[in-house]
Scaffold this motif. Structure first.
Motif, PDB file in Angstrom:
ATOM      1  N   ASP A  11       6.979  14.583   1.467  1.00 49.06           N
ATOM      2  CA  ASP A  11       7.538  15.929   1.590  1.00 49.06           C
ATOM      3  C   ASP A  11       6.419  16.919   1.923  1.00 49.06           C
ATOM      4  O   ASP A  11       5.507  17.114   1.104  1.00 49.06           O
ATOM      5  N   PRO A  12       6.464  17.568   3.105  1.00 45.39           N
ATOM      6  CA  PRO A  12       5.361  18.449   3.519  1.00 45.39           C
ATOM      7  C   PRO A  12       5.100  19.603   2.544  1.00 45.39           C
ATOM      8  O   PRO A  12       3.978  20.084   2.444  1.00 45.39           O
ATOM      9  N   GLN A  13       6.122  19.997   1.788  1.00 49.56           N
ATOM     10  CA  GLN A  13       5.919  21.074   0.801  1.00 49.56           C
ATOM     11  C   GLN A  13       4.882  20.715  -0.257  1.00 49.56           C
ATOM     12  O   GLN A  13       4.362  21.573  -0.952  1.00 49.56           O
ATOM     13  N   TYR A  14       4.649  19.429  -0.434  1.00 52.83           N
ATOM     14  CA  TYR A  14       3.749  18.985  -1.504  1.00 52.83           C
ATOM     15  C   TYR A  14       2.364  18.570  -1.001  1.00 52.83           C
ATOM     16  O   TYR A  14       1.582  18.008  -1.759  1.00 52.83           O
ATOM     17  N   THR A  15       2.079  18.856   0.265  1.00 48.99           N
ATOM     18  CA  THR A  15       0.794  18.412   0.831  1.00 48.99           C
ATOM     19  C   THR A  15      -0.391  18.878  -0.011  1.00 48.99           C
ATOM     20  O   THR A  15      -1.282  18.083  -0.331  1.00 48.99           O
ATOM     21  N   ASN A  16      -0.390  20.152  -0.389  1.00 49.15           N
ATOM     22  CA  ASN A  16      -1.535  20.662  -1.167  1.00 49.15           C
ATOM     23  C   ASN A  16      -1.586  20.062  -2.566  1.00 49.15           C
ATOM     24  O   ASN A  16      -2.664  19.748  -3.077  1.00 49.15           O
ATOM     25  N   VAL A  17      -0.413  19.920  -3.152  1.00 47.05           N
ATOM     26  CA  VAL A  17      -0.348  19.306  -4.489  1.00 47.05           C
ATOM     27  C   VAL A  17      -0.955  17.911  -4.433  1.00 47.05           C
ATOM     28  O   VAL A  17      -1.765  17.517  -5.282  1.00 47.05           O
ATOM     29  N   ASP A  32       0.883  -1.168   0.000  1.00 49.50           N
ATOM     30  CA  ASP A  32       0.000   0.000   0.000  1.00 49.50           C
ATOM     31  C   ASP A  32       0.922   1.220   0.000  1.00 49.50           C
ATOM     32  O   ASP A  32       1.223   1.795   1.031  1.00 49.50           O
ATOM     33  N   VAL A  33       1.397   1.573  -1.211  1.00 53.83           N
ATOM     34  CA  VAL A  33       2.438   2.592  -1.321  1.00 53.83           C
ATOM     35  C   VAL A  33       2.027   3.667  -2.314  1.00 53.83           C
ATOM     36  O   VAL A  33       1.651   3.365  -3.452  1.00 53.83           O
ATOM     37  N   TRP A  34       2.107   4.907  -1.877  1.00 62.26           N
ATOM     38  CA  TRP A  34       1.861   6.030  -2.785  1.00 62.26           C
ATOM     39  C   TRP A  34       3.188   6.638  -3.207  1.00 62.26           C
ATOM     40  O   TRP A  34       4.140   6.661  -2.418  1.00 62.26           O
ATOM     41  N   GLU A  35       3.225   7.130  -4.431  1.00 58.94           N
ATOM     42  CA  GLU A  35       4.440   7.813  -4.895  1.00 58.94           C
ATOM     43  C   GLU A  35       4.060   9.117  -5.579  1.00 58.94           C
ATOM     44  O   GLU A  35       3.020   9.193  -6.244  1.00 58.94           O
ATOM     45  N   LEU A  36       4.933  10.105  -5.417  1.00 59.10           N
ATOM     46  CA  LEU A  36       4.771  11.363  -6.148  1.00 59.10           C
ATOM     47  C   LEU A  36       6.117  11.767  -6.735  1.00 59.10           C
ATOM     48  O   LEU A  36       7.138  11.736  -6.035  1.00 59.10           O
ATOM     49  N   TYR A  37       6.113  12.117  -8.001  1.00 58.75           N
ATOM     50  CA  TYR A  37       7.323  12.648  -8.646  1.00 58.75           C
ATOM     51  C   TYR A  37       7.030  14.031  -9.190  1.00 58.75           C
ATOM     52  O   TYR A  37       5.972  14.254  -9.783  1.00 58.75           O
ATOM     53  N   ASP A  38       7.985  14.924  -8.981  1.00 62.93           N
ATOM     54  CA  ASP A  38       7.906  16.269  -9.549  1.00 62.93           C
ATOM     55  C   ASP A  38       8.690  16.238 -10.858  1.00 62.93           C
ATOM     56  O   ASP A  38       9.931  16.247 -10.860  1.00 62.93           O
ATOM     57  N   LEU A  39       7.964  16.182 -11.974  1.00 63.31           N
ATOM     58  CA  LEU A  39       8.627  15.938 -13.265  1.00 63.31           C
ATOM     59  C   LEU A  39       9.469  17.117 -13.745  1.00 63.31           C
ATOM     60  O   LEU A  39      10.367  16.947 -14.564  1.00 63.31           O
ATOM     61  N   GLU A  40       9.179  18.302 -13.219  1.00 60.80           N
ATOM     62  CA  GLU A  40      10.006  19.446 -13.615  1.00 60.80           C
ATOM     63  C   GLU A  40      11.350  19.403 -12.894  1.00 60.80           C
ATOM     64  O   GLU A  40      12.403  19.603 -13.487  1.00 60.80           O
ATOM     65  N   LYS A  41      11.305  19.126 -11.584  1.00 63.38           N
ATOM     66  CA  LYS A  41      12.569  19.103 -10.818  1.00 63.38           C
ATOM     67  C   LYS A  41      13.296  17.766 -10.926  1.00 63.38           C
ATOM     68  O   LYS A  41      14.500  17.696 -10.721  1.00 63.38           O
ATOM     69  N   ASP A  42      12.537  16.736 -11.196  1.00 57.67           N
ATOM     70  CA  ASP A  42      13.111  15.386 -11.150  1.00 57.67           C
ATOM     71  C   ASP A  42      12.598  14.566 -12.336  1.00 57.67           C
ATOM     72  O   ASP A  42      11.873  13.582 -12.178  1.00 57.67           O
ATOM     73  N   PRO A  43      13.002  14.978 -13.566  1.00 48.03           N
ATOM     74  CA  PRO A  43      12.458  14.282 -14.748  1.00 48.03           C
ATOM     75  C   PRO A  43      12.824  12.794 -14.796  1.00 48.03           C
ATOM     76  O   PRO A  43      12.118  12.014 -15.414  1.00 48.03           O
ATOM     77  N   ASN A  44      13.900  12.418 -14.129  1.00 54.19           N
ATOM     78  CA  ASN A  44      14.282  11.003 -14.140  1.00 54.19           C
ATOM     79  C   ASN A  44      13.546  10.168 -13.107  1.00 54.19           C
ATOM     80  O   ASN A  44      13.756   8.957 -12.993  1.00 54.19           O
ATOM     81  N   GLN A  45      12.701  10.820 -12.311  1.00 53.10           N
ATOM     82  CA  GLN A  45      11.888  10.111 -11.310  1.00 53.10           C
ATOM     83  C   GLN A  45      12.733   9.235 -10.386  1.00 53.10           C
ATOM     84  O   GLN A  45      12.559   8.021 -10.312  1.00 53.10           O
ATOM     85  N   MET A  46      13.630   9.896  -9.690  1.00 49.26           N
ATOM     86  CA  MET A  46      14.469   9.188  -8.728  1.00 49.26           C
ATOM     87  C   MET A  46      14.031   9.466  -7.290  1.00 49.26           C
ATOM     88  O   MET A  46      14.405   8.742  -6.382  1.00 49.26           O
ATOM     89  N   ASN A  47      13.281  10.567  -7.107  1.00 51.71           N
ATOM     90  CA  ASN A  47      12.911  10.944  -5.738  1.00 51.71           C
ATOM     91  C   ASN A  47      11.413  10.884  -5.521  1.00 51.71           C
ATOM     92  O   ASN A  47      10.677  11.722  -6.040  1.00 51.71           O
ATOM     93  N   ASN A  48      10.991   9.925  -4.739  1.00 54.26           N
ATOM     94  CA  ASN A  48       9.587   9.833  -4.366  1.00 54.26           C
ATOM     95  C   ASN A  48       9.332  10.833  -3.238  1.00 54.26           C
ATOM     96  O   ASN A  48       9.812  10.662  -2.120  1.00 54.26           O
ATOM     97  N   ILE A  49       8.581  11.894  -3.533  1.00 53.28           N
ATOM     98  CA  ILE A  49       8.418  12.984  -2.568  1.00 53.28           C
ATOM     99  C   ILE A  49       7.044  12.940  -1.890  1.00 53.28           C
ATOM    100  O   ILE A  49       6.543  13.957  -1.425  1.00 53.28           O
TER     101      ILE A  49
END
Ligand code: SGN
Ligand code: CA
Length: 521
Positions: A477-483, A457-474
């Protein structure tokens, strides 16, 4: 000219084939839909990438130079049969009923598919190459599809089903399927009717067997490695980090090792497939693990790209045929694949994940009457949009409802104001092949959000602008709560829109017995 054609065709819309005059029918464009199996954007030089100078694809690039290249055509369920079913029906797996490549499974042949609609509207229709839906192809005047290896097709001397009869052919499948296609164009079709020809290559699907002339093409060079080749799956241990599709899972057959001659039948197959299970590793004895890993990649990528080279050569044959026979101006050519593929990206081969390289499909279209040469489009389009678009290009109106939307106006250079800004994804097959956990998600221009749900039961989020290679599951990250809140809401709306909101436990897990015959290939 465009105006005249369109108005002539729209007058045609309501007429049945019998009442339309030959002249009016000729104004409907021919369509050649070419789909290679597991062909990915990283292997096509028109898309750029690390192989573009070493292994260019000049003929595919010709389609791009004279037409439109799409950067963001995405697959709704990145695996063969389900993608093909979505393309044919214009509907998600949840609606067309074909979720996974089940062994012995069958696409419901009572479903509406776009070739049937073309045929009803006076088109001559044909299919050559891979079908892989277990059902009888419907809506084709003529078909000849790969029937060996559970419809996966063999590279060499394949058995084709020709209009219901099995025929064993001699030769290399990419050349053969093209021979059949050109022969139909030249000798069998009625010259005055518009046609829809579907040409679907087995290549460059596993086991990546090149034509003899390309077997040693790149023996003297070392192919470059993708940027994420050494992905350590940190923060993604249970998802990307728990598969059976890394560089460690190539079989002896993949590595083209020669079977010992004394082995026969099942023993021979077991020998050839060694490497595909956990704990088995194929590499020359004198190599370290790291050297072995690179050796496996080099073998794989050279074979894969050599298979692509034959696909490219054969596409060149089709283009030349059209040029020589005055068909180029009135023929729409589409080049695509059933999904993308990992070429060592994230240390993988195969597909299935929502991660970019398998999600993105190559998609290039040329049709001089509609499309400006050398254009590039970046709108989010999916494989369920193909059927309505093809019908729209052919000016065929249908009462059948599809979930996909036509992007004909995008081909003409205008994106509708309300065009989708995100797409919905759902992959179901588990644990075979390759042990990728079922997951669903949303992909927008900026983000990929997904939920892996089967026995994790795993959720993942990638920020494609900052991390186009999708290496960091964010995802944490509290900065992305609203997103995340916004994306989850959009995702839920898409699930409702596409009627994919049934209980996830309804999706049956594939069992060993489903794959009892895997080694019979
Ligand atoms: C075969 C391959 C798998 C591949 C599936 C699905 N194994 O089973 O590696 O993922 O096809 O591919 S093989 O050793 O038999 O080649 S798909 O294109 O049909 O979805
Ligand atoms: Ca495929």
């Amino acid at each position: 000219l465009l105006l005249i054609i369109n108005s002539a065709c729209s007058q045609n819309k309501k007429k049945s084939n019998d009442t339309a005059t030959t002249n009016e029918k000729v104004l409907q464009p021919n369509i050649i839909y070419i789909m290679a199996d597991d062909l990915t954007t990283q292997a096509i030089s028109a898309y750029g990438g690390i192989y573009k100078d070493i292994a260019p694809t000049p003929n595919i690039d010709r389609i791009a130079n004279e037409g439109m290249l799409f950067q963001d055509v995405l697959c709704t369920n990145a695996i063969c049969g389900p993608s093909r079913a979505a393309i044919l029906t214009g509907d998600y797996s949840s609606k067309n009923g074909y979720y996974k490549n089940e062994s012995g499974g069958k696409f419901d042949e009572t479903k509406w598919t776009f070739p049937q609609e073309f045929q009803k509207n006076g088109y001559q229709t044909s299919l050559f190459g891979k079908w892989h839906l277990g059902s009888e192809p419907k809506g084709f005047n003529v078909y000849k599809y790969h029937n060996s290896a559970g419809q996966q097709g063999h590279y060499w001397d394949p058995v084709y089903n020709e209009n219901g009869v099995d025929v064993k052919e001699k030769g290399y499948s990419t050349n053969l399927s093209t021979d059949f296609a050109i022969n139909w164009l030249e000798k069998e079709r009625k010259q005055n009717d518009p046609f829809l020809m579907i040409l679907q290559y087995k290549a460059p699907h596993r086991p990546w067997q090149p034509d003899t002339k390309y077997e040693t093409l790149w023996d003297d060079i070392e192919m470059p490695y993708p940027a994420t080749f050494n992905d350590d799956y940190k923060g993604r241990e249970l998802t990307a980090g728990d598969t059976e599709m890394t560089m460690d899972y190539f079989s002896r057959r993949d590595m083209k090792l020669k079977e010992p001659e004394h082995l026969k039948g099942k023993e021979k197959l077991a020998w050839a497939f060694y490497g595909a299970k956990p704990g088995e590793l194929v590499q020359p004895e004198n190599m370290s693990y790291e050297e072995g890993r690179k050796w496996r990649y080099q073998t794989y990528i050279k074979d894969y790209l050599a298979c692509v080279k034959s696909v490219d050569d054969n596409i060149g044959r089709v283009l030349d045929y059209l040029d020589k026979n005055g068909l180029t101006d009135n023929t729409v050519i589409i080049l695509t694949s059933d999904q993308g593929f990992y070429l060592g990206d994230h240390g993988f081969f195969d597909k299935r994940f929502i991660y970019e390289e398998s999600l993105r499909m190559p998609f290039i279209v040329k049709y001089p009457k509609l499309i400006k040469a050398g254009t590039v489009n970046e709108d989010i389009i999916t494989n369920i949009d193909f059927a309505p678009t093809l019908l729209d290009i052919a000016n065929i109106s249908t009462t059948h409802q599809m979930q996909g939307e036509s992007f004909k106006s995008i081909l003409k250079g205008t994106t509708p104001k309300d065009w989708q800004e995100g797409m919905y994804y759902h992959y179901y097959e588990f644990p075979y092949w390759h042990h990728v956990q079922p997951h669903y998600g949303i992909r927008t221009k900026k983000y990929t959000l997904s939920h892996f749900y089967y026995n994790i039961d795993v959720w993942e989020l990638y920020d494609l602008e900052k991390d186009p290679n999708q290496m960091n599951n964010i995802i944490n990250d509290p900065q992305y709560t609203n997103v995340i809140t916004d994306l989850k809401l959009e995702l839920k709306n898409l699930m409702i829109k596409y009627e994919d909101n049934k209980s996830l436990s309804d999706f049956r897990m594939i069992t060993d017995s489903d794959f009892g015959s895997i080694v019979d290939h």
